[in-house]
Design a protein around this motif. Structure first.
Motif, PDB file in Angstrom:
ATOM      1  N   ARG A   2      -5.760  35.001  22.122  1.00 58.81           N
ATOM      2  CA  ARG A   2      -6.885  35.311  23.009  1.00 58.81           C
ATOM      3  C   ARG A   2      -8.204  34.856  22.393  1.00 58.81           C
ATOM      4  O   ARG A   2      -9.028  34.206  23.053  1.00 58.81           O
ATOM      5  CB  ARG A   2      -6.923  36.818  23.283  1.00 58.81           C
ATOM      6  N   VAL A  44       2.234  36.716  25.291  1.00 57.38           N
ATOM      7  CA  VAL A  44       1.760  37.777  26.180  1.00 57.38           C
ATOM      8  C   VAL A  44       2.680  38.975  26.024  1.00 57.38           C
ATOM      9  O   VAL A  44       3.903  38.837  26.009  1.00 57.38           O
ATOM     10  CB  VAL A  44       1.726  37.319  27.653  1.00 57.38           C
ATOM     11  N   ILE A  91      -2.842  39.302  26.102  1.00 56.78           N
ATOM     12  CA  ILE A  91      -2.523  38.125  25.289  1.00 56.78           C
ATOM     13  C   ILE A  91      -2.670  38.512  23.824  1.00 56.78           C
ATOM     14  O   ILE A  91      -3.576  39.282  23.464  1.00 56.78           O
ATOM     15  CB  ILE A  91      -3.467  36.961  25.649  1.00 56.78           C
ATOM     16  N   ARG A 118       3.357  36.717  32.375  1.00 61.11           N
ATOM     17  CA  ARG A 118       4.220  37.699  31.717  1.00 61.11           C
ATOM     18  C   ARG A 118       5.307  37.010  30.879  1.00 61.11           C
ATOM     19  O   ARG A 118       5.777  37.564  29.886  1.00 61.11           O
ATOM     20  CB  ARG A 118       4.874  38.593  32.778  1.00 61.11           C
TER      21      ARG A 118
END
Length: 243
Positions: free
Chosen positions: A102, A88, A97, A83
């Motif tokens: 990602r 994120v 993400i 977190r």
């Protein structure tokens, strides 16, 4: 276009572009991806890397999702740590993400550890398939799309067969809203197989017909029908619709 607004991606790409002295970005894309993963992993504890890879496989995640994909029973501390990562963000009741980060981590894993990449996506697909049976309404429909996505990423040929099964069940009954939502999602997939892209083209054309949109349907069908490398069943569908 590749960076989609993320500064670290822009600076890394430009630096390597200058370093290699090339004009074609695609020529250095693999180096850009590897370089970005190295930079993203700087300062990340070794024990966090598997969790980060698991989180990058799914398009959004909660603690149960992370637990299932990472195959770890205790994810509370890992979830809280993820977190705090700058790439994120909150997503519904979970986290996600940044899509560029990602994609980069997922692509790098698919190149350098294809077996692990497949295992993670298979775990995700199995998790969402199980959750589908427990939910109803819009959430259940959303889980179907996640299930298809991970089946495609784990094994594109198998995943596309699942997509065809679902699309083929919607199209004859003119269930256009669900078919449109499904195709909007499928259209974002980085499909690698030509046959997969052809099936996607076919069902996009079928949706256009159902919606009465002005598109060159004959060209799409002719292109598919004339493609000797296309799956015979797909060619038969296209030629039959054309006739």
């Amino acid at each position: 276009h590749f960076a989609r607004g993320l500064p670290i991606v822009v600076t890394s790409a430009v630096r390597l572009w200058v370093q290699y002295g090339v004009e074609d970005f695609q020529a250095i894309k693999p180096q850009v991806v590897a370089d970005l993963v190295d930079r993203l992993m700087e300062g990340v504890a070794r024990e966090m890397i598997p969790a980060l890879e698991a989180a990058a496989v799914v398009r959004w995640f909660t603690k149960p999702t992370l637990r299932a994909v990472s195959d770890s029973t205790d994810v509370n501390a890992i979830y809280d740590e993820l977190r705090r990562f700058p790439f994120v963000r909150s997503y519904g009741d979970g986290l996600a993400i940044h899509d560029v980060v990602r994609d980069i981590i997922d692509e790098n894993l698919s190149i350098h550890d294809r077996e692990q990449h497949k295992i993670l996506h298979e775990r995700a697909a199995a998790y969402y398939e199980k959750q589908m049976a427990l939910e109803k309404g819009d959430l259940a429909e959303k889980l179907v799309y996640e299930h298809i996505y991970h089946r495609v990423r784990a094994d594109e040929d198998t995943g596309i067969k699942l997509f065809r099964s679902i699309a083929g069940g919607l199209e004859p009954y003119h269930i256009t809203n669900q078919l449109r939502t499904l195709l909007n999602d499928i259209n974002t997939y980085p499909l690698k197989l030509e046959n997969s892209r052809r099936w996607r083209e076919y069902y996009n054309a079928r949706l256009a017909v159902l919606e009465g949109r002005s598109v060159d349907i004959e060209t799409v069908y002719n292109t598919i029908g004339d493609d000797e490398n296309a799956e015979p069943l797909l060619r038969a569908y296209a030629l039959c619709d054309l006739g």
